[in-house]
Scaffold this motif. Structure first.
Motif, PDB file in Angstrom:
ATOM      1  N   TYR A   1      19.301 120.620  19.233  1.00 35.57           N
ATOM      2  CA  TYR A   1      20.634 120.786  19.820  1.00 35.57           C
ATOM      3  C   TYR A   1      21.698 120.881  18.735  1.00 35.57           C
ATOM      4  O   TYR A   1      21.622 120.191  17.718  1.00 35.57           O
ATOM      5  CB  TYR A   1      20.977 119.593  20.727  1.00 35.57           C
ATOM      6  CG  TYR A   1      19.989 119.360  21.828  1.00 35.57           C
ATOM      7  CD1 TYR A   1      19.942 120.194  22.935  1.00 35.57           C
ATOM      8  CD2 TYR A   1      19.090 118.304  21.768  1.00 35.57           C
ATOM      9  CE1 TYR A   1      19.028 119.982  23.954  1.00 35.57           C
ATOM     10  CE2 TYR A   1      18.173 118.080  22.781  1.00 35.57           C
ATOM     11  CZ  TYR A   1      18.149 118.923  23.868  1.00 35.57           C
ATOM     12  OH  TYR A   1      17.241 118.712  24.877  1.00 35.57           O
ATOM     13  N   HIS A   2      22.696 121.710  18.993  1.00 37.29           N
ATOM     14  CA  HIS A   2      23.880 121.821  18.136  1.00 37.29           C
ATOM     15  C   HIS A   2      25.102 121.558  19.007  1.00 37.29           C
ATOM     16  O   HIS A   2      25.171 122.042  20.146  1.00 37.29           O
ATOM     17  CB  HIS A   2      24.016 123.223  17.536  1.00 37.29           C
ATOM     18  CG  HIS A   2      22.926 123.578  16.604  1.00 37.29           C
ATOM     19  ND1 HIS A   2      22.820 124.816  16.034  1.00 37.29           N
ATOM     20  CD2 HIS A   2      21.864 122.885  16.124  1.00 37.29           C
ATOM     21  CE1 HIS A   2      21.762 124.873  15.261  1.00 37.29           C
ATOM     22  NE2 HIS A   2      21.166 123.709  15.306  1.00 37.29           N
ATOM     23  N   TYR A   3      26.078 120.830  18.454  1.00 34.74           N
ATOM     24  CA  TYR A   3      27.318 120.545  19.163  1.00 34.74           C
ATOM     25  C   TYR A   3      28.484 120.994  18.302  1.00 34.74           C
ATOM     26  O   TYR A   3      28.508 120.708  17.100  1.00 34.74           O
ATOM     27  CB  TYR A   3      27.429 119.042  19.414  1.00 34.74           C
ATOM     28  CG  TYR A   3      28.776 118.568  19.910  1.00 34.74           C
ATOM     29  CD1 TYR A   3      29.091 118.593  21.256  1.00 34.74           C
ATOM     30  CD2 TYR A   3      29.731 118.081  19.026  1.00 34.74           C
ATOM     31  CE1 TYR A   3      30.321 118.139  21.723  1.00 34.74           C
ATOM     32  CE2 TYR A   3      30.963 117.633  19.475  1.00 34.74           C
ATOM     33  CZ  TYR A   3      31.247 117.662  20.820  1.00 34.74           C
ATOM     34  OH  TYR A   3      32.468 117.222  21.273  1.00 34.74           O
ATOM     35  N   THR A   4      29.429 121.705  18.890  1.00 34.39           N
ATOM     36  CA  THR A   4      30.676 122.032  18.191  1.00 34.39           C
ATOM     37  C   THR A   4      31.851 121.675  19.087  1.00 34.39           C
ATOM     38  O   THR A   4      31.795 121.835  20.304  1.00 34.39           O
ATOM     39  CB  THR A   4      30.787 123.525  17.815  1.00 34.39           C
ATOM     40  OG1 THR A   4      30.674 124.316  18.991  1.00 34.39           O
ATOM     41  CG2 THR A   4      29.736 123.930  16.813  1.00 34.39           C
ATOM     42  N   ARG A   5      32.880 121.178  18.449  1.00 34.54           N
ATOM     43  CA  ARG A   5      34.163 120.954  19.112  1.00 34.54           C
ATOM     44  C   ARG A   5      35.167 121.776  18.334  1.00 34.54           C
ATOM     45  O   ARG A   5      35.292 121.628  17.122  1.00 34.54           O
ATOM     46  CB  ARG A   5      34.538 119.480  19.111  1.00 34.54           C
ATOM     47  CG  ARG A   5      35.771 119.204  19.942  1.00 34.54           C
ATOM     48  CD  ARG A   5      36.050 117.717  19.981  1.00 34.54           C
ATOM     49  NE  ARG A   5      37.052 117.420  20.960  1.00 34.54           N
ATOM     50  CZ  ARG A   5      36.842 116.791  22.102  1.00 34.54           C
ATOM     51  NH1 ARG A   5      35.634 116.404  22.416  1.00 34.54           N
ATOM     52  NH2 ARG A   5      37.830 116.558  22.928  1.00 34.54           N
ATOM     53  N   GLU A   6      35.853 122.674  19.035  1.00 34.36           N
ATOM     54  CA  GLU A   6      36.754 123.622  18.392  1.00 34.36           C
ATOM     55  C   GLU A   6      38.153 123.482  18.975  1.00 34.36           C
ATOM     56  O   GLU A   6      38.318 123.054  20.109  1.00 34.36           O
ATOM     57  CB  GLU A   6      36.271 125.050  18.641  1.00 34.36           C
ATOM     58  CG  GLU A   6      34.828 125.285  18.293  1.00 34.36           C
ATOM     59  CD  GLU A   6      34.267 126.568  18.897  1.00 34.36           C
ATOM     60  OE1 GLU A   6      34.930 127.174  19.762  1.00 34.36           O
ATOM     61  OE2 GLU A   6      33.167 126.954  18.502  1.00 34.36           O
ATOM     62  N   ASN A   7      39.144 123.867  18.177  1.00 31.41           N
ATOM     63  CA  ASN A   7      40.485 124.051  18.705  1.00 31.41           C
ATOM     64  C   ASN A   7      41.021 125.364  18.159  1.00 31.41           C
ATOM     65  O   ASN A   7      40.262 126.147  17.579  1.00 31.41           O
ATOM     66  CB  ASN A   7      41.399 122.855  18.396  1.00 31.41           C
ATOM     67  CG  ASN A   7      41.675 122.664  16.916  1.00 31.41           C
ATOM     68  OD1 ASN A   7      41.559 123.585  16.110  1.00 31.41           O
ATOM     69  ND2 ASN A   7      42.062 121.456  16.549  1.00 31.41           N
ATOM     70  N   GLU A   8      42.310 125.628  18.328  1.00 33.08           N
ATOM     71  CA  GLU A   8      42.863 126.916  17.910  1.00 33.08           C
ATOM     72  C   GLU A   8      42.733 127.163  16.409  1.00 33.08           C
ATOM     73  O   GLU A   8      42.824 128.295  15.951  1.00 33.08           O
ATOM     74  CB  GLU A   8      44.333 127.039  18.349  1.00 33.08           C
ATOM     75  CG  GLU A   8      45.277 126.063  17.692  1.00 33.08           C
ATOM     76  CD  GLU A   8      45.353 124.694  18.371  1.00 33.08           C
ATOM     77  OE1 GLU A   8      46.077 123.830  17.859  1.00 33.08           O
ATOM     78  OE2 GLU A   8      44.676 124.467  19.393  1.00 33.08           O
TER      79      GLU A   8
END
Length: 88
Positions: A6-13
């Motif tokens: 599993y890979h997790y990313t949290r992104e914003n602008e």
């Protein structure tokens, strides 16, 4: 060397603010003899998700709640993705 399940990313602008990969011990929790749990339902996924949630909660509020933010968990075994919005 094997790829994390599993890979997790949290992104914003501004781009990715948090990236995590499942650990071998978490991946092993989803393996039963010669079969692998699918559908984001195994104990390994649940352990990984708990770790991701704790890491996200530790982010500063500006990163944690940025408008337009999004999170993605990818199952590299099936290619399936879970996507949700944050800070909207």
């Amino acid at each position: 060397m094997s790829m994390a399940r599993y890979h997790y990313t949290r992104e914003n602008e501004n781009g990715v603010v948090l990236y995590l990969e499942s650990e071998p011990a978490e991946d092993a929790m989803d393996e039963f003899d010669d079969e692998i749990a699918v559908g984001f339902s195994g104990n390994g996924y649940l352990s990984f998700w708990t770790r991701c949630r704790k890491a996200a909660e530790a982010l500063p509020n500006g990163l944690k709640y940025a408008a337009g933010g999004r999170c993605v968990i990818t199952d590299t075994f099936t290619g399936e993705e879970k996507i949700w919005r944050v800070g909207v």
